[in-house]
Write a protein that holds these residues in place. Structure first.
Motif, PDB file in Angstrom:
ATOM      1  N   UNK B 264       0.786  -1.080  -0.133  1.00 32.75           N
ATOM      2  CA  UNK B 264      -0.053   0.011   0.164  1.00 32.75           C
ATOM      3  C   UNK B 264       0.846   1.252   0.123  1.00 32.75           C
ATOM      4  N   UNK B 265       2.312   0.909  -0.596  1.00 37.50           N
ATOM      5  CA  UNK B 265       3.231   2.329  -0.506  1.00 37.50           C
ATOM      6  C   UNK B 265       3.821   2.221  -1.792  1.00 37.50           C
ATOM      7  N   UNK B 266       4.245   3.329  -2.148  1.00 36.25           N
ATOM      8  CA  UNK B 266       5.113   3.184  -3.480  1.00 36.25           C
ATOM      9  C   UNK B 266       6.611   4.284  -3.319  1.00 36.25           C
ATOM     10  N   UNK B 267       7.696   4.033  -3.850  1.00 33.16           N
ATOM     11  CA  UNK B 267       8.546   4.946  -3.904  1.00 33.16           C
ATOM     12  C   UNK B 267       8.664   5.494  -5.375  1.00 33.16           C
ATOM     13  N   UNK B 268       9.251   6.810  -5.450  1.00 31.45           N
ATOM     14  CA  UNK B 268       9.504   7.476  -6.711  1.00 31.45           C
ATOM     15  C   UNK B 268      10.533   6.679  -7.400  1.00 31.45           C
ATOM     16  N   UNK B 269      11.523   6.147  -6.671  1.00 29.77           N
ATOM     17  CA  UNK B 269      12.611   5.638  -7.200  1.00 29.77           C
ATOM     18  C   UNK B 269      12.537   4.077  -7.670  1.00 29.77           C
TER      19      UNK B 269
END
Lengths: 335, 276
Positions: B264-269
């Motif tokens: 339920x989370x994401x990272x830009x990289x």
């Protein structure tokens, strides 16, 4: 003199009934679950269990059943009915609580609208019940004024002989007599007597409980919240119950074609009474558990003069949080 | 017995001095081998508390039903390590405030029950890290190994057979501390995402949707497995998905109340160009 069917002849009987076009169904111990299932030979049947995990109900009222297929065309709607195929069958080795569960539900399914799915299967089934010579901690038929040799819903009652040698035969209905005429060559006259039925201790006083439930002052009693605090709201009690009969009708498909199905539903679920507006008249789990108990011991008998419980004990036996009808009625008896 | 007596005293003290309004524990069930959940609000109720090796149910789900925590008062709860992990996940998913939860931790080896040191979810991070490094033996389950060795067709047939018994009573969902959605996707009928019928397709849909929804969230407490009235080995699915998430993301669910939920989370990289 009694009439005896010896176990070693059962395989011949199964063959005879099958050759007469009947499906033979009975208690079967699967790898991880026991249930009533179709068999080809007597050796596949299992008579050692107290009762199968799953009840007899599902052979008459399956968990999901197609009712009709619809196709919407430009100027017309085509429908095709599904009705259960004509299939005579004999259920050999039902438990008295399961057989009486069917009899309890008969008036419900035949009350205002005659449920043809139910009655076609009822009319084509011969129920051969075996009286109980053992019980477990959850059996409670006697508390429901039934008995380990109750004949309600049965066409034939069998009483076991010692050492699994066979059964004393008591035919109860014409349908039962007809099925046993087919195997009459295997039934012997004898002076043997059957084993006594098991003593099932009475766990609560039903009349006291019913009187308490019928008193309108108790509808809002704090008791309901206390007794059901641990209820997690699953449908395991209602779906394993031999008499719970609620269903939902669902269309599966798209705008143009699909199948309309009849699926089990449960008063344990919040969605069961949810209104389109979002209001739910049974908003809490305690209101839902109260409904289940009231329905079985107050509303149903009020309409059909019979309690909607045959005392099999599956609700308590399988409950993930160790609740059930027994505990609730025991606690009501103490109030 | 000593652990049980000590905890009875502690619960009574915390109730008496107003620290907690209730403690959730276990009491005797309808047969000698059964335990049932107990809600302790008085000293008399505390005397019913039982704590032994048969206290297995993960009770954490009760914290998030019917507004128990909405008055912001503290509630005590008896939890094994996996139950503490559930509390951490519920906190990380903003379902509860860990400051409201007083943990009475315990674990058992054989019939021996021992208390766990700590009262707040954050106190157990060393213990939980240790469990992550050395998972208990249940993860080497023979049936799981058998399923692992199957080819895709055999595995499909295996699960088809298992799911054929499903009656959609949703005991797995109701028993699961992670299934707190106010409206489950299967209860949504406008549109009807999932078939409600318990035929082959409907049963697959339900069980597969649940497996994905629990990925990276399941602590393998076994509640679903024990609740299933038709004995489907549901733990295998969740155990397998948990392994997948540990291997792929080094994410061991429920390590701390502030752990970022893995799916339920994401990272830009993020190296992936697509996010599910």
């Amino acid at each position: 003199m009694t009439r005896i069917l010896f176990s070693d002849k059962l395989d011949n009987c199964v063959a005879k009934w099958r050759s007469a076009g009947m499906t033979v169904i009975g208690p079967v111990q699967g790898e991880s679950l026991s249930s009533y299932a179709a068999v080809e030979k007597a050796g596949d049947l299992s008579f050692g269990m107290v009762l199968p995990d799953r009840s007899l109900k599902e052979l008459f009222f399956p968990q999901t059943e197609p009712m009709l297929r619809y196709t919407i065309k430009k100027n017309e709607i085509e429908t095709a009915d599904f009705t259960p195929p004509a299939a005579p069958r004999i259920i050999f080795g039902a438990r008295p609580c399961d057989a009486s569960g069917l009899a309890i539900d008969d008036p419900l399914f035949g009350w205002d609208y005659k449920d043809e799915y139910w009655f076609q299967r009822r009319n084509e089934s011969v129920i051969v019940t075996i009286a109980c010579t053992k019980a477990d901690d959850f059996c409670m038929c006697t508390s429901l004024k039934q008995a380990p040799d109750c004949t309600k819903g049965s066409d034939v009652l069998l009483r076991p002989l010692d050492n699994n040698r066979g059964w004393v035969v008591e035919e109860l209905t014409d349908r039962g007599r007809e099925a046993f005429t087919l195997i009459s060559e295997h039934i012997k006259e004898s002076d043997e007597t059957a084993l006594p039925t098991v003593e099932v201790p009475e766990k609560f006083n039903l009349d006291t409980c019913v009187a308490w439930l019928q008193n309108p002052d108790n509808f809002d009693s704090k008791f309901w919240k206390e007794i059901s605090m641990r209820c997690i709201g699953c449908a395991s009690c209602t779906y394993l119950c031999p008499t719970c009969h609620c269903f939902d009708i669902q269309d599966e498909g798209d705008t143009y074609s699909g199948i309309r199905r009849k699926n089990w539903d449960s008063c344990s679920f919040a969605l069961f009474t949810m209104h389109t507006s979002g209001h739910n008249p049974r908003a809490t789990q305690s209101a839902r558990w109260r409904q289940r108990i009231m329905h079985k011991f107050n509303y149903f008998p009020g309409k059909f003069s019979v309690n909607s419980c045959s005392g099999c004990g599956r609700c308590s036996r399988q409950c993930p949080v160790d609740m059930g009808i027994t505990e609730t009625l025991q606690e009501i008896s103490k109030l | 017995m000593i652990t049980q007596e000590k905890y009875r005293t502690t619960v009574k003290e915390l109730l008496a001095n107003g620290t907690i309004k209730m403690a959730i524990g276990y009491r005797p069930g309808s047969t000698p081998d059964r335990r049932r959940p107990l809600f302790i609000r008085t000293s008399e109720e505390a005397d019913q508390l039982v704590l032994d090796s048969t206290c297995i149910t993960n009770l954490s789900g009760y914290l998030v039903t019917e507004g128990l925590l909405s008055d912001e008062k503290q509630v005590g709860i008896f939890l094994r390590p996996e139950g503490i992990r559930s509390i951490n996940i519920l906190a990380a998913e903003y379902q509860l405030n860990v400051d409201q939860i007083v943990i009475f931790g315990f674990d058992s080896t054989g019939r021996e029950v021992r208390p766990l040191q700590g009262r707040n979810a954050g106190d157990f991070s060393a213990l939980l890290t240790e469990i992550k490094e050395n998972p208990p033996l249940t993860s080497k389950e023979p049936l799981l190994e058998r399923v692992e060795k199957m080819n895709a067709k055999e595995r499909f047939d295996f699960w088809q057979e298992e799911f054929s018994r499903c009656i959609k009573c949703y005991a797995c969902r109701q028993a699961c501390p992670m299934c707190y959605c106010r409206r489950c996707i299967v209860d949504s009928n406008q549109p009807q995402w999932i078939n409600t019928s318990s035929h082959t397709l409907g049963n697959f849909e339900w069980n597969v949707v649940r497996a994905f929804h629990l990925s990276g969230r399941c602590v393998q407490c076994g509640n679903c497995d024990r609740a299933c009235p038709v004995n489907i080995p549901l733990r295998l699915i969740n155990q397998r998905m948990a392994k997948e998430v540990v291997d792929g993301f080094d994410h061991f669910a429920g390590l701390s109340p502030t752990q970022e939920p893995v799916l339920a989370s994401f990272k830009k990289d993020d190296t992936e160009t697509f996010i599910l």
